[in-house]
Design a protein around this motif. Structure first.
Motif, PDB file in Angstrom:
ATOM      1  N   ARG A 113       0.844  -1.211   0.117  1.00 18.36           N
ATOM      2  CA  ARG A 113      -0.105  -0.161   0.031  1.00 18.36           C
ATOM      3  C   ARG A 113       0.962   1.279   0.076  1.00 18.36           C
ATOM      4  N   LEU A 114       1.869   1.251   0.809  1.00 20.10           N
ATOM      5  CA  LEU A 114       2.676   2.513   0.807  1.00 20.10           C
ATOM      6  C   LEU A 114       3.920   2.432  -0.444  1.00 20.10           C
ATOM      7  N   LEU A 115       4.232   1.285  -0.884  1.00 20.11           N
ATOM      8  CA  LEU A 115       5.558   1.379  -1.674  1.00 20.11           C
ATOM      9  C   LEU A 115       5.159   0.809  -3.146  1.00 20.11           C
ATOM     10  N   GLY A 116       3.974   0.096  -3.371  1.00 21.52           N
ATOM     11  CA  GLY A 116       3.676  -0.651  -4.675  1.00 21.52           C
ATOM     12  C   GLY A 116       3.098   0.272  -5.623  1.00 21.52           C
ATOM     13  N   THR A 117       3.241  -0.134  -7.032  1.00 23.37           N
ATOM     14  CA  THR A 117       2.603   0.656  -7.862  1.00 23.37           C
ATOM     15  C   THR A 117       1.026   0.901  -7.891  1.00 23.37           C
ATOM     16  N   GLU A 118       0.463   1.322  -8.666  1.00 19.38           N
ATOM     17  CA  GLU A 118      -0.841   1.651  -8.614  1.00 19.38           C
ATOM     18  C   GLU A 118      -1.374  -0.020  -9.316  1.00 19.38           C
ATOM     19  N   ASP A 119      -0.632  -0.509 -10.257  1.00 22.18           N
ATOM     20  CA  ASP A 119      -1.204  -2.070 -10.621  1.00 22.18           C
ATOM     21  C   ASP A 119      -0.939  -2.955  -9.539  1.00 22.18           C
ATOM     22  N   GLN A 120       0.085  -2.852  -8.842  1.00 16.08           N
ATOM     23  CA  GLN A 120       0.479  -3.778  -7.792  1.00 16.08           C
ATOM     24  C   GLN A 120      -0.690  -3.631  -6.805  1.00 16.08           C
ATOM     25  N   LYS A 121      -0.978  -2.380  -6.293  1.00 16.55           N
ATOM     26  CA  LYS A 121      -1.975  -2.219  -5.344  1.00 16.55           C
ATOM     27  C   LYS A 121      -3.241  -2.993  -5.897  1.00 16.55           C
ATOM     28  N   ARG A 122      -3.688  -2.794  -7.133  1.00 17.75           N
ATOM     29  CA  ARG A 122      -5.002  -3.226  -7.525  1.00 17.75           C
ATOM     30  C   ARG A 122      -4.808  -4.859  -7.622  1.00 17.75           C
ATOM     31  N   GLN A 123      -3.607  -5.551  -7.970  1.00 18.10           N
ATOM     32  CA  GLN A 123      -3.615  -6.785  -8.194  1.00 18.10           C
ATOM     33  C   GLN A 123      -3.667  -7.492  -6.754  1.00 18.10           C
ATOM     34  N   PHE A 124      -3.117  -6.847  -5.742  1.00 19.20           N
ATOM     35  CA  PHE A 124      -2.502  -7.819  -4.541  1.00 19.20           C
ATOM     36  C   PHE A 124      -3.385  -7.101  -3.361  1.00 19.20           C
ATOM     37  N   LEU A 125      -3.855  -5.896  -3.130  1.00 19.05           N
ATOM     38  CA  LEU A 125      -4.416  -5.534  -1.809  1.00 19.05           C
ATOM     39  C   LEU A 125      -5.846  -6.081  -1.741  1.00 19.05           C
ATOM     40  N   PRO A 126      -6.644  -5.952  -2.628  1.00 21.58           N
ATOM     41  CA  PRO A 126      -8.073  -6.684  -2.696  1.00 21.58           C
ATOM     42  C   PRO A 126      -7.948  -8.239  -2.448  1.00 21.58           C
ATOM     43  N   ALA A 127      -7.031  -8.977  -3.003  1.00 19.69           N
ATOM     44  CA  ALA A 127      -7.061 -10.234  -3.011  1.00 19.69           C
ATOM     45  C   ALA A 127      -6.416 -10.702  -1.363  1.00 19.69           C
ATOM     46  N   MET A 128      -5.482  -9.780  -0.826  1.00 22.73           N
ATOM     47  CA  MET A 128      -4.982 -10.149   0.400  1.00 22.73           C
ATOM     48  C   MET A 128      -6.031  -9.786   1.519  1.00 22.73           C
ATOM     49  N   LEU A 129      -6.747  -8.403   1.235  1.00 25.38           N
ATOM     50  CA  LEU A 129      -7.742  -8.148   2.391  1.00 25.38           C
ATOM     51  C   LEU A 129      -8.940  -8.986   2.242  1.00 25.38           C
ATOM     52  N   GLY A 130      -9.091  -9.630   1.091  1.00 30.89           N
ATOM     53  CA  GLY A 130     -10.257 -10.436   1.108  1.00 30.89           C
ATOM     54  C   GLY A 130      -9.961 -12.085   1.364  1.00 30.89           C
ATOM     55  N   GLY A 131      -8.733 -12.293   1.850  1.00 30.13           N
ATOM     56  CA  GLY A 131      -8.461 -13.700   2.040  1.00 30.13           C
ATOM     57  C   GLY A 131      -8.099 -14.554   1.034  1.00 30.13           C
ATOM     58  N   GLU A 132      -8.085 -14.155  -0.182  1.00 31.22           N
ATOM     59  CA  GLU A 132      -7.686 -15.048  -1.505  1.00 31.22           C
ATOM     60  C   GLU A 132      -6.332 -15.093  -1.478  1.00 31.22           C
ATOM     61  N   LEU A 133      -5.397 -14.355  -1.141  1.00 25.39           N
ATOM     62  CA  LEU A 133      -3.859 -14.549  -1.270  1.00 25.39           C
ATOM     63  C   LEU A 133      -3.290 -14.504   0.071  1.00 25.39           C
ATOM     64  N   LEU A 134      -2.131 -15.388   0.120  1.00 24.85           N
ATOM     65  CA  LEU A 134      -1.638 -15.298   1.335  1.00 24.85           C
ATOM     66  C   LEU A 134      -0.155 -15.102   0.910  1.00 24.85           C
ATOM     67  N   ALA A 135       0.805 -14.398   1.543  1.00 25.62           N
ATOM     68  CA  ALA A 135       2.162 -14.194   1.375  1.00 25.62           C
ATOM     69  C   ALA A 135       3.150 -14.110   2.467  1.00 25.62           C
ATOM     70  N   CYS A 136       4.390 -14.711   2.068  1.00 24.01           N
ATOM     71  CA  CYS A 136       5.269 -14.512   3.120  1.00 24.01           C
ATOM     72  C   CYS A 136       6.298 -13.590   2.948  1.00 24.01           C
ATOM     73  N   GLN A 137       7.491 -13.646   3.849  1.00 26.04           N
ATOM     74  CA  GLN A 137       8.715 -12.828   3.871  1.00 26.04           C
ATOM     75  C   GLN A 137       9.788 -13.744   3.246  1.00 26.04           C
ATOM     76  N   LEU A 138      10.420 -13.330   2.291  1.00 26.83           N
ATOM     77  CA  LEU A 138      11.685 -14.031   1.838  1.00 26.83           C
ATOM     78  C   LEU A 138      12.882 -13.215   2.106  1.00 26.83           C
ATOM     79  N   PHE A 139      13.183 -13.344   3.415  1.00 30.70           N
ATOM     80  CA  PHE A 139      14.096 -12.302   3.870  1.00 30.70           C
ATOM     81  C   PHE A 139      15.427 -13.020   4.204  1.00 30.70           C
ATOM     82  N   SER A 140      15.307 -13.736   5.459  1.00 30.62           N
ATOM     83  CA  SER A 140      16.437 -14.322   5.916  1.00 30.62           C
ATOM     84  C   SER A 140      17.330 -15.305   5.072  1.00 30.62           C
ATOM     85  N   GLU A 141      18.565 -15.532   5.318  1.00 32.49           N
ATOM     86  CA  GLU A 141      19.307 -16.489   4.651  1.00 32.49           C
ATOM     87  C   GLU A 141      20.287 -17.174   5.266  1.00 32.49           C
TER      88      GLU A 141
END
Length: 413
Positions: A113-141
């Protein structure tokens, strides 16, 4: 609508939907003090399905993102309204928490929401907030431990795509996630913090392999994730090239600020008191002293949450205060473990069949994990010392070196 009217309406709605969805307590006796769940794959998928259904219902009814702007699927309500609903939800909805859901809704979605493009916001945010899409952090190594900026997963530009290869570890919920927020090194000839770029990667992409890690508490909440020449379109880049460290700090700030989202994880004061009374230990002076320590930490956490809410209402951005909150929360988990060991003694390591006793083993074995997860205690204390107290930074052997030069000096690749 007044706050009291909202709470009355929300309470009725939660009760009706919980009954319609048939949600029940996770355990037969309702006693769960685990920090990390120990479920079979089928049982964990079933739990996530219930979370998805619940989030879908909330989002459709306008409760899914109460404090968010309407343009991103929110309700433009204040944090007081959002927190009132959260209290009602915690009271009436018996769904056990799942970290992947929390990471999706409270870390990655706000970052997009803060850093994504408008296309990314439209693609991901409704799906995440609506429970359709779950996402993890790929940070540590494996080779970057607590020094996250030293990560070595590489992303090489290939036209409109990026080719990514490397390994991530300790990734919560990756085996059940559809997407991941990935940090990769795009310029090894820059200092380590400057050569990182963030991406959104589908975990069913060719070349992605997820391997669960068995924990000492029994479950497999964490995973290794291997990326072998994974092709990611540039449209899935999150933020500017070379600005991935800023993206990471944003996500980590949400993680450390979000202590209220994890406050109910593990054993609580009331459960400790119930156990002590059941075993006749509630009059023991040593037990009472340790129970008081836990109670004090929980009360201080409540005060801190109120202060944090005032700061958010005033428009304050996530800050290093989140590191203090994280240290306090981990300290509370440790205090619960100490009290449980004192109350239970041998009943902590052998299941005698007495309800609400051996179950504390899951808390004691799981609690140390959060002294590392989200940044180790030592890293949090460095952040507090440098950013809040103004103390000098620790000496760094890699200061002034590019990532490649620093790695060559240590013999790492």
């Amino acid at each position: 609508m007044s706050p009291s009217e909202f709470e009355t309406r929300a309470r009725a709605w939660v009760g009706d939907v919980v009954a319609r969805l048939g949600f029940t307590a996770a355990t037969d006796d309702g006693f769960d003090v685990s920090v990390f769940h120990d479920l079979s794959t089928d049982a964990e998928l079933a739990l996530l399905d219930r979370h998805r259904a619940w989030q879908r219902e909330k989002f459709a009814a306008g409760y899914g993102a109460l404090a968010w702007p309407a343009e991103y699927g929110g309700a433009d309500a204040g944090t007081d309204i959002a927190e009132a609903f959260a209290r009602i939800e915690n009271e009436l909805c018996p769904l056990p928490p799942h970290e992947l859901v929390s990471v999706t809704l409270h870390l990655i979605a706000p970052t997009i929401r803060l850093l994504g493009t408008e296309d990314q916001k439209r693609q991901f945010l409704p799906a995440m907030l609506g429970g359709e899409l779950l996402a993890c952090q790929l940070f540590s190594e494996p080779a970057a431990g607590s020094d996250l900026a030293d990560l070595g997963t590489r992303a090489v530009r290939d036209g409109d795509d990026w080719i990514v290869s490397g390994q991530k570890v300790w990734t919560s919920g990756a085996q059940f996630a559809e997407w991941g927020e990935l940090l990769a090194r795009t310029d090894p000839d820059q200092p380590k913090h400057a050569g990182i770029t963030a991406f959104l990667v589908p975990l069913d992409a060719p070349g992605v392999e997820v391997r669960p890690i068995r924990q000492m508490s029994g479950g497999s909440s964490f995973n290794e994730v291997f990326l072998d020449n994974v092709r990611i379109p540039d449209s899935h880049r999150l933020g500017e090239v070379g600005q991935g460290w800023s993206v990471a700090l944003t996500t980590l700030a949400f993680e450390r600020e979000g202590g209220s989202n994890t406050a109910g994880i593990g054993g609580q004061f009331t459960q400790l008191v119930d156990t002590a009374r059941r075993l006749g230990r509630d009059t023991d002076p040593r037990v009472r002293e340790q129970l008081a320590r836990v109670y004090l930490r929980q009360q201080l956490a409540t005060v801190d949450q109120l202060r944090d809410r005032q700061a958010r209402d005033g428009g304050a951005a996530p800050s290093a205060i989140g590191s203090i909150r994280k240290i306090q929360w981990v300290d509370k988990l440790a205090a619960v473990s100490t009290a449980a060991r004192t109350v239970l003694g041998r009943s902590l390591v052998a299941d005698t069949g007495v309800p609400g006793t051996y179950a504390w083993n899951a808390h004691v074995l799981g609690a140390p994990g959060y002294s590392i997860a989200g940044g180790s205690d030592q890293i949090q204390r460095n952040i507090v010392a440098e950013r809040l107290l103004g103390l000098p930074a620790e000496p760094r052997a890699d200061r002034g070196l590019t990532w490649r030069e620093a790695r060559s000096r240590t013999g790492a690749h």
